[in-house]
Design an enzyme around this catalytic site. Structure first.
Site, PDB file in Angstrom:
ATOM      1  N   ILE A  67       7.078  -4.284   9.487  1.00 26.00           N
ATOM      2  CA  ILE A  67       7.066  -3.774   8.113  1.00 26.00           C
ATOM      3  C   ILE A  67       6.694  -2.303   8.233  1.00 26.00           C
ATOM      4  CG2 ILE A  67       5.997  -3.937   5.843  1.00 26.00           C
ATOM      5  CD1 ILE A  67       5.687  -6.924   6.285  1.00 26.00           C
ATOM      6  N   LYS A 103       1.594  -9.973   8.683  1.00 27.61           N
ATOM      7  CA  LYS A 103       1.810  -8.555   8.959  1.00 27.61           C
ATOM      8  C   LYS A 103       0.543  -8.088   9.653  1.00 27.61           C
ATOM      9  CE  LYS A 103       2.375  -3.966   6.935  1.00 27.61           C
ATOM     10  NZ  LYS A 103       2.433  -3.157   5.697  1.00 27.61           N
ATOM     11  N   TYR A 145     -13.167  -4.726   0.142  1.00 28.14           N
ATOM     12  CA  TYR A 145     -14.402  -4.357  -0.556  1.00 28.14           C
ATOM     13  C   TYR A 145     -15.405  -5.501  -0.680  1.00 28.14           C
ATOM     14  CZ  TYR A 145     -17.624  -2.004  -3.696  1.00 28.14           C
ATOM     15  OH  TYR A 145     -18.745  -1.454  -4.239  1.00 28.14           O
ATOM     16  N   TYR A 147      -1.588 -10.341   5.270  1.00 32.85           N
ATOM     17  CA  TYR A 147      -1.597  -8.931   5.674  1.00 32.85           C
ATOM     18  C   TYR A 147      -2.992  -8.623   6.202  1.00 32.85           C
ATOM     19  CZ  TYR A 147      -0.916  -3.828   5.195  1.00 32.85           C
ATOM     20  OH  TYR A 147      -0.817  -2.478   5.430  1.00 32.85           O
ATOM     21  N   ARG A 160      -8.177  -0.787   6.552  1.00 32.33           N
ATOM     22  CA  ARG A 160      -8.219  -0.511   5.113  1.00 32.33           C
ATOM     23  C   ARG A 160      -9.096  -1.505   4.357  1.00 32.33           C
ATOM     24  NH1 ARG A 160      -4.568   3.071   2.664  1.00 32.33           N
ATOM     25  NH2 ARG A 160      -2.893   3.849   4.000  1.00 32.33           N
ATOM     26  N   THR A 178       0.833  -1.205   0.000  1.00 31.32           N
ATOM     27  CA  THR A 178       0.000   0.000   0.000  1.00 31.32           C
ATOM     28  C   THR A 178       0.866   1.253   0.000  1.00 31.32           C
ATOM     29  OG1 THR A 178      -1.600  -1.233   1.315  1.00 31.32           O
ATOM     30  CG2 THR A 178      -1.936   1.134   1.146  1.00 31.32           C
ATOM     31  N   THR A 179       1.960   1.234   0.779  1.00 32.70           N
ATOM     32  CA  THR A 179       2.864   2.388   0.832  1.00 32.70           C
ATOM     33  C   THR A 179       3.516   2.632  -0.515  1.00 32.70           C
ATOM     34  OG1 THR A 179       3.286   1.815   3.149  1.00 32.70           O
ATOM     35  CG2 THR A 179       4.769   3.403   2.139  1.00 32.70           C
TER      36      THR A 179
END
Length: 296
Positions: free
Chosen positions: A203, A161, A107, A133, A138, A44-45
């Protein structure tokens, strides 16, 4: 293979908004020289939601090439489409990634049985070690401990993560899965406490711009030197929090632009930092003593 300070890499863009391949590889090399223990491209980053598939693959290739086997590479390969996640993971495997980071499917909001089926399908279609993750903030959904424990029985689901920010959850996971399941924090501010619950590292977003400080912090934690680790955490904590004063990775990229790492370009729907955010971070960079970066 993955422990300590692991950077969730930003993706540098040129002024016209394309991926800056040369800058990216110099950035990866600098990260390793500063003590970073592992690299995560196209998370995402790294603005993976706005990269094309071609760009996604290219960035993973650039990272693996620049790392040159010096540290392991965990490629972001998640999607809310199981077929797409399989395709991305297979591609990362062919490129030589050491592991895949697969986010819970956002989603769609599958139930726990759907989560299990999603990850098992990716596992069965690939040979890479897979890190779950879990970031309900999010993705909206939250993988339960029982589901994670069931997945951990598969040979290549090797870790998580954990970006829940819930330290009790981390303790529950450790109790359920034991020390062989590699728990990595996804929240810089919880890193010190995460080690106490069985964690192996983080992370990190902050390590994009302060890799040596983050590396020193994690070395102290891994050595059991919590006095040094606490002192470093106190120094880093304001920076950890500032990385999310506006939508990430805009804060990290702005600091990167101050230090000479990258431009502050992000892709829509994200926007560059506001003037208020810029003033806050510029002051903080000066206070912490981060200096210009020379890639050599």
């Amino acid at each position: 293979m993955f422990q300590g300070s692991i950077t969730a890499l930003i993706t540098p863009f040129t002024e016209d908004g394309s991926v800056d391949a040369d800058r990216y590889q110099k950035f990866v090399d600098w990260q390793i020289k500063e003590g970073t223990n592992g690299l995560v491209p196209v998370g995402t980053t790294g603005e993976s939601p706005t990269l094309t598939h071609e760009e996604h693959h290219h960035v993973v290739e650039l990272c693996i090439e620049a790392a040159g086997g010096r540290v392991p590479v965990m490629a972001g390969t998640g999607s809310n489409s199981t077929r797409e996640a399989i395709s991305l993971t297979q591609a990362a495997q062919k490129m030589g990634a050491d592991a895949a980071l697969v986010v819970t499917p956002y989603y769609n909001k599958p139930n726990q049985a759907g989560l299990y089926a999603h990850f098992k399908a990716i596992h069965d279609a690939t040979d890479l070690p897979i890190y779950i993750y879990n970031i309900p903030g999010r993705s909206v959904i939250d993988m339960g401990v029982e589901t994670m424990a069931a997945l951990a029985e598969l040979p290549r689901i090797v870790g998580v993560k954990d970006a829940t920010g819930d330290l009790e959850r981390a303790a529950q996971q450790y109790r359920a899965m034991g020390p062989d399941f590699i728990m990595l924090s996804g929240d810089d501010p919880t890193s010190l406490a995460f080690y106490a619950t069985g964690g192996r590292g983080t992370i990190s977003v902050t390590s994009n711009i302060a890799p040596k400080l983050c590396s020193d912090f994690h070395k102290a934690c891994l050595a059991g030197d919590y006095k040094t680790a606490l002192a470093l955490q106190n120094r880093l904590l304001p920076l950890h929090r500032a990385m999310f004063i506006e939508p990430s990775p805009a804060p990290a990229k702005f600091v990167g632009s101050l230090l000479g790492i990258c431009t502050d370009r992000v892709r829509l729907p994200l926007l560059p930092l506001t003037d208020v955010g810029r003033a806050t971070l510029a002051s903080l960079v000066s206070e912490i003593g981060l200096g210009p970066v020379n890639f050599g």
